[in-house]
Design a protein around this motif. Structure first.
Motif, PDB file in Angstrom:
ATOM      1  N   ALA A   1       2.242   1.949   0.628  1.00 57.72           N
ATOM      2  CA  ALA A   1       1.039   1.113   0.687  1.00 57.72           C
ATOM      3  C   ALA A   1       0.609   0.884   2.134  1.00 57.72           C
ATOM      4  O   ALA A   1      -0.575   0.980   2.463  1.00 57.72           O
ATOM      5  CB  ALA A   1       1.283  -0.218  -0.022  1.00 57.72           C
ATOM      6  N   ALA A   2       1.568   0.604   3.003  1.00 58.79           N
ATOM      7  CA  ALA A   2       1.243   0.398   4.413  1.00 58.79           C
ATOM      8  C   ALA A   2       0.680   1.677   5.029  1.00 58.79           C
ATOM      9  O   ALA A   2      -0.298   1.624   5.793  1.00 58.79           O
ATOM     10  CB  ALA A   2       2.485  -0.058   5.171  1.00 58.79           C
TER      11      ALA A   2
ATOM     12  N   ALA B   1       6.125  -0.253  -0.854  1.00 58.56           N
ATOM     13  CA  ALA B   1       5.576  -1.026   0.264  1.00 58.56           C
ATOM     14  C   ALA B   1       5.326  -0.128   1.477  1.00 58.56           C
ATOM     15  O   ALA B   1       4.305  -0.275   2.163  1.00 58.56           O
ATOM     16  CB  ALA B   1       6.537  -2.156   0.635  1.00 58.56           C
TER      17      ALA B   1
ATOM     18  N   PRO C   1      -3.382   3.498  -5.636  1.00 58.27           N
ATOM     19  CA  PRO C   1      -2.102   2.805  -5.762  1.00 58.27           C
ATOM     20  C   PRO C   1      -1.230   3.399  -6.879  1.00 58.27           C
ATOM     21  O   PRO C   1      -0.007   3.469  -6.733  1.00 58.27           O
ATOM     22  CB  PRO C   1      -2.506   1.367  -6.084  1.00 58.27           C
TER      23      PRO C   1
ATOM     24  N   ARG D   1       2.532   4.560  -6.430  1.00 52.43           N
ATOM     25  CA  ARG D   1       3.672   4.079  -7.229  1.00 52.43           C
ATOM     26  C   ARG D   1       4.494   5.255  -7.738  1.00 52.43           C
ATOM     27  O   ARG D   1       5.717   5.230  -7.705  1.00 52.43           O
ATOM     28  CB  ARG D   1       3.148   3.244  -8.393  1.00 52.43           C
TER      29      ARG D   1
ATOM     30  N   ASN E   1      -1.033   3.828   3.641  1.00 46.37           N
ATOM     31  CA  ASN E   1      -2.377   4.046   3.087  1.00 46.37           C
ATOM     32  C   ASN E   1      -3.325   2.882   3.385  1.00 46.37           C
ATOM     33  O   ASN E   1      -4.365   2.736   2.750  1.00 46.37           O
ATOM     34  CB  ASN E   1      -2.283   4.252   1.573  1.00 46.37           C
ATOM     35  N   ASN E   2      -2.937   2.066   4.375  1.00 46.63           N
ATOM     36  CA  ASN E   2      -3.747   0.904   4.743  1.00 46.63           C
ATOM     37  C   ASN E   2      -4.096   0.079   3.508  1.00 46.63           C
ATOM     38  O   ASN E   2      -5.203  -0.434   3.371  1.00 46.63           O
ATOM     39  CB  ASN E   2      -5.000   1.319   5.512  1.00 46.63           C
ATOM     40  N   TYR E   3      -3.114   0.009   2.589  1.00 46.01           N
ATOM     41  CA  TYR E   3      -3.261  -0.760   1.343  1.00 46.01           C
ATOM     42  C   TYR E   3      -4.492  -0.358   0.546  1.00 46.01           C
ATOM     43  O   TYR E   3      -5.115  -1.143  -0.128  1.00 46.01           O
ATOM     44  CB  TYR E   3      -3.207  -2.255   1.639  1.00 46.01           C
ATOM     45  N   TRP E   4      -4.874   0.904   0.634  1.00 43.71           N
ATOM     46  CA  TRP E   4      -5.991   1.530  -0.097  1.00 43.71           C
ATOM     47  C   TRP E   4      -7.309   0.816   0.139  1.00 43.71           C
ATOM     48  O   TRP E   4      -8.176   0.760  -0.703  1.00 43.71           O
ATOM     49  CB  TRP E   4      -5.652   1.634  -1.596  1.00 43.71           C
ATOM     50  N   ARG E   5      -7.505   0.322   1.371  1.00 41.23           N
ATOM     51  CA  ARG E   5      -8.775  -0.322   1.716  1.00 41.23           C
ATOM     52  C   ARG E   5      -9.765   0.702   2.180  1.00 41.23           C
ATOM     53  O   ARG E   5      -9.525   1.685   2.750  1.00 41.23           O
ATOM     54  CB  ARG E   5      -8.571  -1.348   2.816  1.00 41.23           C
TER      55      ARG E   5
END
Length: 75
Positions: free
Chosen positions: A68-69, A65, A14, A18, A71-75
């Motif tokens: 993040a999407a 945002a 993340p 950013r 990157n699959n919200y870094w899951r």
């Protein structure tokens, strides 16, 4: 001008996402207003106006945002 540095939205963390969001926002600003003198002349206005600063933050938030999407919200 490269609008998406590295031509990818994929980042390892993340924090990197950013930084990419900030870079993308800056690249967009320079693409919209390529005349550096005009760009710098406006800084006195937007750098001291809370509403302008909030609007700038919103641009970065939208870019983040999107990253993040991607990157699959870094899951």
């Amino acid at each position: 001008m490269e609008l998406i540095p590295g031509n990818s939205l994929i980042t390892a963390t993340p924090e990197e996402g950013r930084k990419l969001a900030l870079d993308m926002a800056l690249h967009s600003i320079y693409a919209i207003q390529p005349d550096e003198n005009v760009l710098k002349a406006g800084r006195d206005v937007y750098s001291t106006d809370p509403e302008e600063l909030i609007a700038s933050s919103q641009v970065v938030a939208i870019e983040f945002a999107t990253i993040a999407a991607a990157n699959n919200y870094w899951r």
